[in-house]
Structures are given as structure tokens and as C-alpha cells.
Design an enzyme around this catalytic site. Structure first.
Site, PDB file in Angstrom:
ATOM      1  N   LYS A 116       0.848  -1.197   0.000  1.00 16.95           N
ATOM      2  CA  LYS A 116       0.000   0.000   0.000  1.00 16.95           C
ATOM      3  C   LYS A 116       0.884   1.247   0.000  1.00 16.95           C
ATOM      4  O   LYS A 116       0.513   2.267  -0.581  1.00 16.95           O
ATOM      5  CB  LYS A 116      -0.903   0.008   1.235  1.00 16.95           C
ATOM      6  CG  LYS A 116      -2.019  -1.049   1.197  1.00 16.95           C
ATOM      7  CD  LYS A 116      -3.006  -0.813   2.339  1.00 16.95           C
ATOM      8  CE  LYS A 116      -3.715  -2.082   2.773  1.00 16.95           C
ATOM      9  NZ  LYS A 116      -5.022  -2.313   2.252  1.00 16.95           N
ATOM     10  N   GLU A 200      -2.134   6.983   8.246  1.00 16.64           N
ATOM     11  CA  GLU A 200      -2.811   8.053   7.519  1.00 16.64           C
ATOM     12  C   GLU A 200      -3.945   8.641   8.336  1.00 16.64           C
ATOM     13  O   GLU A 200      -4.358   8.084   9.358  1.00 16.64           O
ATOM     14  CB  GLU A 200      -3.299   7.563   6.141  1.00 16.64           C
ATOM     15  CG  GLU A 200      -4.370   6.508   6.205  1.00 16.64           C
ATOM     16  CD  GLU A 200      -4.732   5.949   4.831  1.00 16.64           C
ATOM     17  OE1 GLU A 200      -3.907   5.991   3.898  1.00 16.64           O
ATOM     18  OE2 GLU A 200      -5.859   5.455   4.707  1.00 16.64           O
ATOM     19  N   HIS A 235     -14.231  -2.998   9.336  1.00 17.10           N
ATOM     20  CA  HIS A 235     -13.614  -2.494   8.104  1.00 17.10           C
ATOM     21  C   HIS A 235     -13.756  -3.471   6.953  1.00 17.10           C
ATOM     22  O   HIS A 235     -12.953  -3.478   6.032  1.00 17.10           O
ATOM     23  CB  HIS A 235     -12.134  -2.161   8.306  1.00 17.10           C
ATOM     24  CG  HIS A 235     -11.905  -1.039   9.258  1.00 17.10           C
ATOM     25  ND1 HIS A 235     -12.462   0.208   9.079  1.00 17.10           N
ATOM     26  CD2 HIS A 235     -11.220  -0.967  10.415  1.00 17.10           C
ATOM     27  CE1 HIS A 235     -12.113   0.991  10.084  1.00 17.10           C
ATOM     28  NE2 HIS A 235     -11.364   0.300  10.922  1.00 17.10           N
ATOM     29  N   ARG A 292      -7.166  -7.938  -8.925  1.00 17.66           N
ATOM     30  CA  ARG A 292      -7.845  -9.221  -9.100  1.00 17.66           C
ATOM     31  C   ARG A 292      -9.330  -8.943  -9.232  1.00 17.66           C
ATOM     32  O   ARG A 292      -9.762  -7.801  -9.165  1.00 17.66           O
ATOM     33  CB  ARG A 292      -7.606 -10.086  -7.868  1.00 17.66           C
ATOM     34  CG  ARG A 292      -7.966  -9.307  -6.588  1.00 17.66           C
ATOM     35  CD  ARG A 292      -8.069 -10.131  -5.374  1.00 17.66           C
ATOM     36  NE  ARG A 292      -8.047  -9.337  -4.164  1.00 17.66           N
ATOM     37  CZ  ARG A 292      -9.087  -8.701  -3.637  1.00 17.66           C
ATOM     38  NH1 ARG A 292     -10.268  -8.744  -4.236  1.00 17.66           N
ATOM     39  NH2 ARG A 292      -8.974  -8.000  -2.530  1.00 17.66           N
TER      40      ARG A 292
HETATM   41  P1  ADP Z   1      -7.925  -3.742   3.376  1.00 17.27           P
HETATM   42  O1  ADP Z   1      -7.033  -3.875   2.175  1.00 17.27           O
HETATM   43  O2  ADP Z   1      -7.341  -4.392   4.590  1.00 17.27           O
HETATM   44  O3  ADP Z   1      -9.341  -4.137   3.118  1.00 17.27           O
HETATM   45  P2  ADP Z   1      -8.379  -0.916   2.883  1.00 17.27           P
HETATM   46  O4  ADP Z   1      -7.243  -0.004   2.748  1.00 17.27           O
HETATM   47  O5  ADP Z   1      -9.050  -1.357   1.644  1.00 17.27           O
HETATM   48  O6  ADP Z   1      -7.914  -2.187   3.742  1.00 17.27           O
HETATM   49  O7  ADP Z   1      -9.459  -0.286   3.850  1.00 17.27           O
HETATM   50  C1  ADP Z   1     -10.587  -1.027   4.276  1.00 17.27           C
HETATM   51  C2  ADP Z   1     -11.621  -0.102   4.884  1.00 17.27           C
HETATM   52  O8  ADP Z   1     -11.094   0.613   5.979  1.00 17.27           O
HETATM   53  C3  ADP Z   1     -12.147   0.976   3.964  1.00 17.27           C
HETATM   54  O9  ADP Z   1     -13.162   0.502   3.141  1.00 17.27           O
HETATM   55  C4  ADP Z   1     -12.628   2.023   4.945  1.00 17.27           C
HETATM   56  O10 ADP Z   1     -13.864   1.674   5.503  1.00 17.27           O
HETATM   57  C5  ADP Z   1     -11.633   1.929   6.044  1.00 17.27           C
HETATM   58  N1  ADP Z   1     -10.577   2.917   5.840  1.00 17.27           N
HETATM   59  C6  ADP Z   1      -9.442   2.764   5.141  1.00 17.27           C
HETATM   60  N2  ADP Z   1      -8.704   3.882   5.156  1.00 17.27           N
HETATM   61  C7  ADP Z   1      -9.382   4.779   5.904  1.00 17.27           C
HETATM   62  C8  ADP Z   1      -9.136   6.132   6.325  1.00 17.27           C
HETATM   63  N3  ADP Z   1      -8.038   6.780   5.988  1.00 17.27           N
HETATM   64  N4  ADP Z   1     -10.075   6.740   7.086  1.00 17.27           N
HETATM   65  C9  ADP Z   1     -11.195   6.098   7.470  1.00 17.27           C
HETATM   66  N5  ADP Z   1     -11.474   4.831   7.117  1.00 17.27           N
HETATM   67  C10 ADP Z   1     -10.587   4.173   6.348  1.00 17.27           C
END
Ligand code: ADP
Length: 666
Positions: A116, A200, A235, A292
Site C-alpha cells: 500500500k 494516515e 472495516h 484481481r
Molecule cells: P484492506 O485492504 O485491509 O481491506 P483498505 O485499505 O481497503 O484495507 O481499507 C478497508 C476499509 O477501511 C475501507 O473501506 C474504509 O472503511 C476503512 N478505511 C481505510 N482507510 C481509511 C481512512 N483513511 N479513514 C477512514 N477509514 C478508512
């Protein structure tokens, strides 16, 4: 097009890929673990090869073994599904080296998005907007804490290699940063073998909107619009829809263009998803790109009328994209609800167990079910606890939502605890109908979504009684038929003729209450004494195990499933569980030692945070468990003294095992 491909996955996605292959006349090779010998995906494919024991790392993740099966079975290509080897650049490379087509992007593109942190740097260059944060290499805890302070709390710590919400921790206060960082790193190391994290800004009440992209080897790239995946627990997505409610044409074009730019920046080929986190004001930031097919791809298929697996196969076989951007349009609205074996009331902990009874809504062009399990299958600790994806379509959002609610009401699973009742509450909530979506939706509406368990209604009790009587009658009839004297009064099926005044009392346990219902046998029906009054009831079983009943003149169809002493009563989309017990044994089996803390599911003890004799306060963390690659903290239910600790770090625990005991303070 390929003649034969290998599907390096299991469950619903392996079945999903096999179905498109069948339609296209492509032969399929399944792989399976010892635990999956009878699995649905094994039966759907043309041939199936055993690749190892149950644990995924010894079977579905064994790249060498899978490549060997591909070679020996003569598969020209490998579809990795999602999860497992789908985002493993080494595997994509190895396929290439073995002369087998990897149905996915080039290894370099997976690599570029695999971290990431690195992906964010690349996207910044390509002019894709990013959430403010630190995604550099300096992993010194103090440096990260400083970065967090600079960004401003709340912050989110994410595993760079992360996925599936693992290794992700929200931190609200600087004093919690170090502990959460350590936990994120541990989870990340356990799941991905890598400790790097990024920090972040944690956006409040954002939406998760992602764009489906596709590119071919000739340099064409398109997007297939967006999906709104804002409704999440832990999440993790639970209900997705397309298109995103409230999305204007202008914004859709901007996000689509940014997503295509992201794909082009890394020389992307095949299906990919660019995930954005979106502020309520509509501003959007790149989160990550999944290289994917996504779990939720069916909603895109429903609104575009395209088969994304077919697109993947065509692109991998060297063909151009089946359609250009201006040939793609959105039709209607689609939802996907993920049906999981999990316990919403217990923080959505994954559940396991045998699927004792399974009934699904009728499938048609507007109601689709993607699943890898059948009645009698086991949801085991080894794999993802998703039972099915329920996908519905209609001309507009209200129509699709109505269809979704109906289909959920018709979805019956008895065995492992599931989230179906929760999904019903969620999709029935007025804020969901009004599309007031953001990632905090479930927390915000907690009270409405997790109602206190209701006492069994008179209807439920009546159905339970009827089901028991019909079962007793059927049993008596069976015995009579097998007996030498079929006319013996001992086999009578018409009530309790040996009982003086023809009545019988059934005893139920409903949650923590005991209820008794007395039934009087009358010619052709029963008179039931229910808490709300007497009612005339009769019923009969139809061939499908459903019960047709007449309760005081109201005719209904219900399903009652008996598993041991537990009755699951399903009627009109409502499910209720009762235990039909013998009053003599009450209280013996469920006498639990006060203050004992048990493992919510099978797992491994990661750390023990207290020692025997410690004084602890309510809510204090006592032990950390790891199960299914997630960490769960066992907390003190009350103030007290630790009496006894049953396990130490590294030990395996089974579900229900007593972990430690606390003597509550007087
Ligand atoms: P993963 O790859 O583990 O699924 P992601 O980066 O796709 O993680 O994030 C999953 C979820 O976490 C997002 O859909 C959102 O709900 C929450 N999320 C991610 N980044 C943030 C952020 N900066 N602020 C608030 N919620 C976040």
C-alpha cells in the site's frame, strides 16, 4: 480462447469461475484440500486434483503443487480467484516461467500495488489524489508516532501488505499509539509475513466507493462504473451496491478517469479495482488497488449485463476488451449481501459448524446466489466463513431493495450462527432506504441493528408445539408400520389416548426464560394454552419439510428444524430458537462457573497480559487470541481477581475452552 484452465481456489469463487467456463465450453480443473473432498467446487469442475491437507498454506497456497497439477492436467491457464494466490507476484512469475497463463495482471503490476505504501507513492506521481499520511520506509515506532501527531488524530495504522482489514488499527489518542502499532505489526506479520505499516488520517464518516477497471494487452483500458461498499463491519464490506447512490455524472467521470489513470500508470492488464475513500462532500482519495476480481463484482455484472470472468478469460487469451467505454452503460440498480457464518451480536466473530438446514430463495435473472456450500457442508476454521453472496437487481434502488429484503427473508440457514437476521435489520433500516451511507453506518445505528432478543411470540410457540406433535405422530406411525401389531394402542397417532384428559405439556427454554405450553387434543386439532390465550391449531408436513398450519383460522407456512433439543422456527422471514427440554435436567448442563472466560472460537493464544492473583478492572485486556488471522482481546467482564489461567502464549484453544477465571470483587 483456452481449451482448459485450472481454478486455483475454492468456495463460491471457484464455482463462479467454473460456471462461466462451462458456458464458454472451456474445460476446468479444480484443486482441493482434504477438507474439501466433497465440496461443491470439486463437483462443478470437469476434474479435480487433491493438493494437500486442510490448512490453506499446505494446499491452496502451495504454488509449486498447483503448478505441477496445471502441467500434469494440461491446463493452459490458471484463474486464481481472489485471496490465496491471486495477488502473489511470485506465483504470477512462476506461471509465466512454466509457460502457463496467469489469468490476472502482469507480476510487475501486482508488485506495484502489493505494498500500500509503494502504491501510494506511484499514485501521487500519476496525479491520483491521496489521503494525507506517512507511507515511507522509516518504521521506527517513534518516527511513526511523530508522523501520527503531525497528521493529527484520529489516525489509521495500516499494514502495507494488508488486505481484508487485517493489520489495520484506528487510533484516537497518542497514548494508545504504541500498543496499537505493536498489534498492527503482529497481525501483519502473522498474515502477510511483513511488518511494514503506513499511517494516515482517519476520515470520519467517509464512504467507500470503488471503480471497476479493465485493461487488455493492446493498451485499451475502460472502467465499468462504481460500487458503493460503505456498509462495513470490522472495516470489511457486508452489503455492496451499484451504482453508488447520489453519484452525479460529472463525479462518476472524474473517478472513472482517475481509476483508469491508476491502471495505466502501472501497465495494468485484466480486471482490477481502484478503491477510493470519499468524503461526504464528494471529494475522493485513492486508497488502494486490488489487482484481481473482487468479491462484489456481481453487482457490476448486474448493472452492465457483462460477465467479468468472461472478460478476464478473453483478455488473458490475448483478445481485446469486449467493449469500449462508450458501449458501456448502467442499467438499473443491484445489491449484494454477504451471508456469513458469524455472530453479529458478538462483534461479528466468525462462526463454524455444520449446515444442518439450508434453503435459498428462488434464483431468476433478478435474484442470483453465488455460493460454494450446500446443506450438510461444514463451515470450518480453515477458510473464510462466507456462506453465500445474495445478489439482486431491479430497475431502481427502491425496487432492488425490496427484492433484497424479500430474498433475505427466504434465506434459511440452520447450523452455524449467521448474519442473516442482522442483514434483515440493516436492509430494513430507514437510513439504509434513504441511502445515508458511510463506513460508520453500523456503529451509528447500533441500537436498531442489534435489538434485544425478543421473547418467543405465541405464534412461534404454537409452531414449535405443532412441529413437536407432528414429529411424535410421524415417529409413532413409523413404529406402527414396523410393528407386528399395527393396531396396538401404543402406536396411536391421534393424540395421547392413554393420557386421561388427552392433554400434554411441552417445556421450552427461550433464551433465559422457561415456558410451558399445554396442548389439549381435540378431534382434528389441538387447543393450545399460550401466554396470550388459547388458540386452535392444526398442521401437516408437506413433502419439503415445510409445515402448513392453521392457527386460529390463519393459514401459514413455516419451517421448523430440530437439531438435538434445539428447535429453529422460521416463519415469514423471522427466525427464533427454542430449546425443548426435559424439566428434570434443567440447569445441569448449562451451569457455568461464575466469572469464567471462554474462547469465543478455536484459535491460538498470542499473549497473556495478566498473572494469577492480579487485581483487574472491568474491561481490562486479559489475553489476546488469534483466530482466522485476526486478533481478539479477551477482557475482564467485571472488577475482580484473576484466579486461574489455563493457557499460555502459543497454545491452541478450542471453542468454548475456559481461558481464565476471575473471582468478582464482592
Ligand atoms: P484492506 O485492504 O485491509 O481491506 P483498505 O485499505 O481497503 O484495507 O481499507 C478497508 C476499509 O477501511 C475501507 O473501506 C474504509 O472503511 C476503512 N478505511 C481505510 N482507510 C481509511 C481512512 N483513511 N479513514 C477512514 N477509514 C478508512
Amino acid at each position: 480462447m483456452f481449451e482448459k484452465i485450472l481454478i486455483a481456489n475454492r468456495g463460491e469463487i471457484a464455482c463462479r469461475v467454473a460456471q462461466t467456463c462451462r458456458r464458454l465450453g472451456v474445460r476446468t480443473v479444480a484443486v482441493y484440500s482434504e477438507a474439501d473432498a466433497q465440496a461443491r467446487h470439486v463437483q462443478l469442475c470437469d476434474e479435480a486434483w487433491l493438493v494437500g491437507p486442510a490448512p490453506a498454506r499446505e494446499s491452496y497456497l502451495d504454488a509449486e503443487r498447483i503448478l505441477e497439477v496445471a502441467r500434469r492436467s494440461g491446463a493452459e491457464a490458471i484463474h486464481p480467484g481472489y485471496g490465496f494466490l491471486s495477488e502473489n507476484p511470485t506465483f504470477a512469475h512462476a506461471c509465466e516461467a512454466a509457460g502457463i497463463t496467469f489469468i490476472g495482471p502482469p507480476a510487475a503490476a501486482i508488485d506495484a500495488m502489493g505494498s500500500k505504501s509503494a502504491a501510494k507513492a506511484l499514485m501521487a506521481e500519476a496525479g491520483v489524489p491521496l489521503v494525507p499520511g506517512y507511507h515511507g520506509d522509516n518504521q521506527d515506532p517513534e518516527h511513526l508516532a511523530e508522523a501520527a501527531a503531525e497528521i493529527g488524530y484520529p489516525v489509521l495504522i495500516k499494514a502495507s501488505a494488508g488486505g481484508g482489514g487485517k493489520g489495520m488499527r484506528r487510533v484516537d489518542r497518542p497514548e494508545d499509539f504504541a500498543t496499537e502499532l505493536a498489534a498492527a505489526k503482529r497481525e501483519s506479520a502473522a498474515s502477510f509475513g511483513d511488518e511494514q505499516v503506513l499511517v494516515e488520517k482517519y476520515l470520519l464518516q467517509p464512504r467507500h466507493i470503488e471503480v471497476q477497471v479493465f485493461a487488455d494487452t493492446a493498451g485499451n483500458a475502460v472502467h465499468l462504473f462504481e460500487r458503493d461498499c460503505s456498509v462495513q463491519r470490522r472495516h470489511q464490506k457486508v452489503v455492496e451496491e451499484a451504482p453508488a447512490p447520489g453519484m452525479g455524472e460529472q463525479r462518476r467521470r472524474e473517478m472513472g478517469a482517475a481509476a483508469v489513470r491508476a491502471a495505466r500508470a502501472i501497465g495494468y492488464v485484466g480486471a482490477g479495482t481502484v478503491e477510493f475513500i470519499v468524503h461526504q462532500d464528494g471529494s475522493f482519495y485513492f486508497m488502494e488497488m486490488n489487482t484481481r476480481l473482487q468479491v462484489e463484482h456481481p453487482v457490476t455484472e448486474m448493472i452492465t449485463g457483462e460477465d467479468l470472468v468472461e472478460w478476464q478469460l478473453r483478455v488473458a487469451a490475448g483478445e481485446s476488451l469486449p467493449r469500449g467505454q462508450d458501449q458501456l452503460a448502467i442499467h438499473g440498480h443491484a445489491f449484494e449481501a454477504r451471508i456469513y457464518a458469524e455472530d453479529p451480536a458478538n462483534d461479528f466473530l466468525p462462526a463454524t459448524g455444520l449446515i444442518h438446514h439450508l434453503r435459498t430463495p428462488e434464483e431468476n435473472p433478478r435474484v442470483r446466489i453465488d455460493t460454494g456450500v450446500r446443506e450438510g457442508d461444514e463451515v470450518s476454521i480453515h477458510y473464510d466463513p462466507m456462506i453465500a453472496k445474495l445478489i439482486v437487481w431491479d430497475g431502481d434502488r427502491p425496487g432492488a431493495l425490496r427484492r433484497l429484503r424479500r430474498a433475505l427473508a427466504d434465506y434459511q440457514v440452520v447450523g452455524p450462527t449467521t448474519n442473516i437476521t442482522f442483514l434483515q435489520a440493516l436492509t430494513a433500516h430507514p437510513a439504509f432506504s434513504a441511502a445515508e451511507l458511510d463506513t460508520a453506518f453500523i456503529d451509528r445505528h447500533h441500537e436498531a441493528l442489534f435489538p434485544e432478543p425478543q421473547a418467543a411470540s405465541d405464534r412461534v410457540l404454537a409452531l414449535a408445539c405443532l412441529a413437536e406433535f407432528l414429529r411424535i405422530d410421524a415417529e409413532a406411525a413409523r413404529r406402527a408400520a414396523a410393528s407386528a401389531d399395527p393396531y396396538s394402542p401404543w402406536h396411536a397417532t391421534s393424540g395421547w389416548v392413554l393420557n386421561d384428559d388427552n392433554h400434554h405439556t411441552l417445556h421450552f427454554r427461550d433464551g433465559d426464560r422457561d415456558i410451558s405450553v399445554t396442548a389439549h387434543y381435540r378431534e382434528g386439532h389441538y387447543l393450545l394454552e399460550l401466554p396470550g390465550g388459547e388458540i386452535r391449531a392444526r398442521g401437516q408436513l408437506d413433502g419439503n419439510g415445510d409445515m402448513r398450519v392453521d392457527l386460529g383460522g390463519v393459514r401459514l407456512t413455516a419451517t421448523v428444524v430440530r437439531d438435538g433439543a434445539t428447535l429453529t422456527i422460521i416463519c415469514d422471514g423471522l427466525t427464533h430458537e427454542l430449546v425443548c427440554h426435559d424439566p428434570l435436567t434443567v440447569g445441569m448442563e448449562d451451569e457455568v462457573r461464575e466469572g469464567s472466560l471462554t474462547a469465543p472460537m478455536p484459535g491460538t493464544v498470542v499473549s497473556v497480559l495478566v498473572t494469577a492473583g492480579d487485581q483487574v478492572s472491568e474491561g481490562q485486556a486479559l489475553m489476546v487470541l488469534e483466530a482466522m488471522k485476526m486478533e481478539y482481546t479477551i477482557k475482564a467482564p467485571a472488577d475482580g481477581v484473576v484466579e486461574h489461567i489455563a493457557f499460555s502464549a502459543g497454545e491452541q484453544v478450542s471453542e468454548g475452552a475456559e481461558l481464565l477465571a476471575i473471582a468478582a470483587n464482592e
